[in-house]
Write a protein that holds these residues in place. Structure first.
Motif, PDB file in Angstrom:
ATOM      1  N   LEU A  84     102.568 -12.643  41.881  1.00 28.47           N
ATOM      2  CA  LEU A  84     102.826 -13.735  42.807  1.00 28.47           C
ATOM      3  C   LEU A  84     103.805 -13.399  43.935  1.00 28.47           C
ATOM      4  O   LEU A  84     103.684 -13.972  45.016  1.00 28.47           O
ATOM      5  CB  LEU A  84     103.332 -14.943  42.027  1.00 28.47           C
ATOM      6  CG  LEU A  84     102.239 -15.682  41.252  1.00 28.47           C
ATOM      7  CD1 LEU A  84     102.849 -16.643  40.261  1.00 28.47           C
ATOM      8  CD2 LEU A  84     101.330 -16.424  42.212  1.00 28.47           C
ATOM      9  N   PRO A  85     104.794 -12.501  43.747  1.00 34.81           N
ATOM     10  CA  PRO A  85     105.681 -12.199  44.874  1.00 34.81           C
ATOM     11  C   PRO A  85     104.919 -11.730  46.109  1.00 34.81           C
ATOM     12  O   PRO A  85     105.207 -12.156  47.225  1.00 34.81           O
ATOM     13  CB  PRO A  85     106.576 -11.080  44.315  1.00 34.81           C
ATOM     14  CG  PRO A  85     106.613 -11.349  42.858  1.00 34.81           C
ATOM     15  CD  PRO A  85     105.239 -11.838  42.505  1.00 34.81           C
ATOM     16  N   ALA A  86     103.931 -10.856  45.910  1.00 35.49           N
ATOM     17  CA  ALA A  86     103.139 -10.373  47.046  1.00 35.49           C
ATOM     18  C   ALA A  86     102.308 -11.500  47.651  1.00 35.49           C
ATOM     19  O   ALA A  86     102.170 -11.613  48.874  1.00 35.49           O
ATOM     20  CB  ALA A  86     102.233  -9.224  46.602  1.00 35.49           C
ATOM     21  N   GLU A  87     101.736 -12.347  46.790  1.00 35.55           N
ATOM     22  CA  GLU A  87     100.925 -13.458  47.288  1.00 35.55           C
ATOM     23  C   GLU A  87     101.771 -14.454  48.069  1.00 35.55           C
ATOM     24  O   GLU A  87     101.368 -14.949  49.125  1.00 35.55           O
ATOM     25  CB  GLU A  87     100.212 -14.151  46.131  1.00 35.55           C
ATOM     26  CG  GLU A  87      99.117 -13.302  45.499  1.00 35.55           C
ATOM     27  CD  GLU A  87      98.310 -14.090  44.472  1.00 35.55           C
ATOM     28  OE1 GLU A  87      98.365 -15.330  44.507  1.00 35.55           O
ATOM     29  OE2 GLU A  87      97.631 -13.455  43.652  1.00 35.55           O
ATOM     30  N   ASN A  88     102.959 -14.764  47.548  1.00 35.31           N
ATOM     31  CA  ASN A  88     103.840 -15.694  48.246  1.00 35.31           C
ATOM     32  C   ASN A  88     104.272 -15.154  49.595  1.00 35.31           C
ATOM     33  O   ASN A  88     104.372 -15.894  50.576  1.00 35.31           O
ATOM     34  CB  ASN A  88     105.066 -16.002  47.387  1.00 35.31           C
ATOM     35  CG  ASN A  88     104.731 -16.882  46.207  1.00 35.31           C
ATOM     36  OD1 ASN A  88     103.809 -17.682  46.274  1.00 35.31           O
ATOM     37  ND2 ASN A  88     105.465 -16.741  45.117  1.00 35.31           N
ATOM     38  N   THR A 101      99.181  -6.735  51.224  1.00 28.74           N
ATOM     39  CA  THR A 101      99.576  -5.828  50.145  1.00 28.74           C
ATOM     40  C   THR A 101      99.230  -4.377  50.476  1.00 28.74           C
ATOM     41  O   THR A 101     100.061  -3.473  50.319  1.00 28.74           O
ATOM     42  CB  THR A 101      98.900  -6.241  48.821  1.00 28.74           C
ATOM     43  OG1 THR A 101      99.268  -7.587  48.508  1.00 28.74           O
ATOM     44  CG2 THR A 101      99.310  -5.325  47.682  1.00 28.74           C
ATOM     45  N   ILE A 102      97.996  -4.142  50.941  1.00 30.69           N
ATOM     46  CA  ILE A 102      97.574  -2.774  51.274  1.00 30.69           C
ATOM     47  C   ILE A 102      98.437  -2.192  52.385  1.00 30.69           C
ATOM     48  O   ILE A 102      98.879  -1.027  52.313  1.00 30.69           O
ATOM     49  CB  ILE A 102      96.083  -2.745  51.690  1.00 30.69           C
ATOM     50  CG1 ILE A 102      95.176  -3.147  50.514  1.00 30.69           C
ATOM     51  CG2 ILE A 102      95.702  -1.367  52.214  1.00 30.69           C
ATOM     52  CD1 ILE A 102      95.211  -2.216  49.332  1.00 30.69           C
ATOM     53  N   ASN A 103      98.704  -2.987  53.421  1.00 31.45           N
ATOM     54  CA  ASN A 103      99.534  -2.504  54.543  1.00 31.45           C
ATOM     55  C   ASN A 103     100.943  -2.167  54.073  1.00 31.45           C
ATOM     56  O   ASN A 103     101.534  -1.164  54.503  1.00 31.45           O
ATOM     57  CB  ASN A 103      99.595  -3.559  55.654  1.00 31.45           C
ATOM     58  CG  ASN A 103      98.270  -3.701  56.393  1.00 31.45           C
ATOM     59  OD1 ASN A 103      97.451  -2.786  56.387  1.00 31.45           O
ATOM     60  ND2 ASN A 103      98.057  -4.839  57.016  1.00 31.45           N
TER      61      ASN A 103
END
Length: 345
Positions: A84-88, A101-103
C-alpha cells in the motif's frame, strides 16, 4: 597529494571495473564457505534518502568484509513493491501505481549503483512482477490447502487518510506515522496464518539466533505470544450466553471478584443495550478506538475500566460477580475476556 577528489571520475572507474569482472556475483556452486548478507528491501514509493544510504552502506561493509575473509557472499537486492505505501504514493501523485512503481525502481537502481554497493544484480527481486509473486501465491495456496491460512474478523489499526491497516509499531502517539492522521479501530475480515501450530518450534528456535540483541529476541517472543492456561466458562445472570475466559492461573478461580471484557468484545454492546450504562460504556469503547495495544498494555498506562451493569456467575461457587470492560484487556489475546483476582495481581 591530490588537492581535489574527483569522486565522479574515480568512483565510476572502479564501479565499471567491478561490473566488468562481475566481482560481486554469488557463485551457486563453490567450495568456499557461504555467507548470506540480506538487507531490508526498500519500498519504491519515492527516491532513496539518507536513511537508505545509512542502512545499505552498513550492509555493504559487512558483505565486503566477508568477501575479504574468503567467503562466497550472496548479497542480493530487490524492491518490496507490492504494498500500500507505493499505491498511496501513486494516488497522491495522480499516477497509475504500475507506472509510478516501475519508474521509482529504475531511478532507485541508478542511485544504488552510483553508491557502488556490492550487490549481485543478477539476483535482483521485484515483488510486483509475476516471476516473483507467482511463488508467494503458490506458497499461500499450499498453506490454505493444509488449513494454515484462514479468514476471520478482527479489530485492526485503521488510518482513514491512507485507507490502510497499520501495525502497532506504525501508530505513534495515536497517529499514523506516515501522514499524522488519528488512527482508530476497524473490524475487518482478513487472512491469518496459523502460526500457533508452530509456536513451540518458533520459540525454541529463537535460541539459535546467535548475536541478536536480547531486546529483539524478546520482541519476537512477544510476537509469537504463547501462553499456557485454561479456558473457563462463566454464565451471565439473566442471559443464555456464556463468557469464555482464558487464564494462566485457573487455581485462583475461587478468588475472582469480577470479569473483564475487552472493549471490542462482541458481547459488550448486547450487555448494555437499552440500559443506563449504555452511554458510558459506548463512550469508553469509542475512546479505546484511538489507543493502540502497546499503549493499552504498557505498565506506564493507568488502568481504566467501566462497569457494564451486568453480572457473571462463577461456575465453581455460583458467586455473582460484576462484568467490566477495561483498557488492559485485548480482544486478540486469549478470548478477549479475563477473570480478575486482585489478591494475586
Amino acid at each position: 597529494m591530490m588537492a581535489f577528489y574527483d569522486y565522479l571520475e574515480i568512483e565510476k572507474k572502479w564501479q565499471n571495473l567491478w561490473e566488468s569482472k562481475n566481482n560481486f556475483h554469488g557463485v551457486d556452486f563453490s567450495e568456499k564457505e557461504k555467507y548470506y548478507m540480506l538487507v531490508m528491501f526498500p519500498y519504491p514509493s519515492g527516491r532513496l534518502h539518507m536513511g537508505h544510504v545509512r542502512n545499505y552502506s552498513i550492509g555493504d561493509v559487512i558483505a565486503r568484509f566477508k568477501r575479504m575473509q574468503g567467503y562466497n557472499v550472496l548479497h542480493p537486492i530487490g524492491f518490496d513493491a507490492f504494498g500500500l505505501p507505493a499505491e498511496n504514493a501513486a494516488i497522491k501523485h495522480g499516477t497509475p501505481p504500475k507506472d509510478w512503481t516501475i519508474n521509482n525502481m529504475e531511478e532507485m537502481e541508478k542511485q544504488l549503483k552510483s553508491l557502488g554497493i556490492s550487490y549481485d544484480w543478477e539476483r535482483e527481486v521485484k515483488t510486483c512482477l509475476p516471476d516473483y509473486y507467482k511463488w508467494t501465491q503458490w506458497m499461500f495456496l499450499q498453506m490454505y490447502k493444509n488449513g494454515l491460512a484462514y479468514k476471520k474478523k478482527s479489530f485492526v489499526n485503521w488510518c482513514p487518510s491512507c485507507q490502510t491497516v497499520l501495525a502497532n509499531e506504525q501508530v505513534v502517539n495515536g497517529k499514523c506515522e506516515r501522514c499524522g492522521t488519528d488512527v482508530g479501530k476497524k473490524n475487518l475480515e482478513q487472512w491469518y496464518f496459523k502460526i500457533t501450530d508452530y509456536a513451540d518450534r518458533l520459540l525454541k528456535d529463537i535460541e539459535k539466533l546467535k548475536g541478536w540483541p536480547d531486546k529483539v529476541k524478546t520482541m519476537q517472543e512477544n510476537w509469537i505470544g504463547k501462553s499456557e492456561g485454561a479456558q473457563i466458562q462463566f454464565g451471565i445472570e439473566g442471559r443464555e450466553e456464556r463468557i469464555t475466559i482464558f487464564t494462566t492461573r485457573p487455581d485462583t478461580i475461587f478468588g475472582v471478584t469480577y470479569v473483564v471484557l475487552a472493549p471490542e468484545h462482541p458481547l459488550v454492546k448486547e450487555l448494555v443495550k437499552g440500559t443506563e450504562y449504555e452511554n458510558s460504556v459506548n463512550e469508553f469503547v469509542q475512546k479505546m478506538q484511538f489507543m493502540n495495544e502497546i499503549a493499552r498494555t504498557s505498565s506506564e498506562t493507568e488502568k481504566e475500566g467501566v462497569f457494564t451493569g451486568a453480572y457473571a456467575i462463577n461456575p465453581l461457587n455460583n458467586e455473582r460477580i460484576p462484568i467490566w470492560i477495561a483498557n488492559y484487556v485485548l480482544m486478540d489475546y486469549g478470548t478477549g475476556a479475563v477473570m480478575a483476582v486482585p489478591a494475586h495481581d
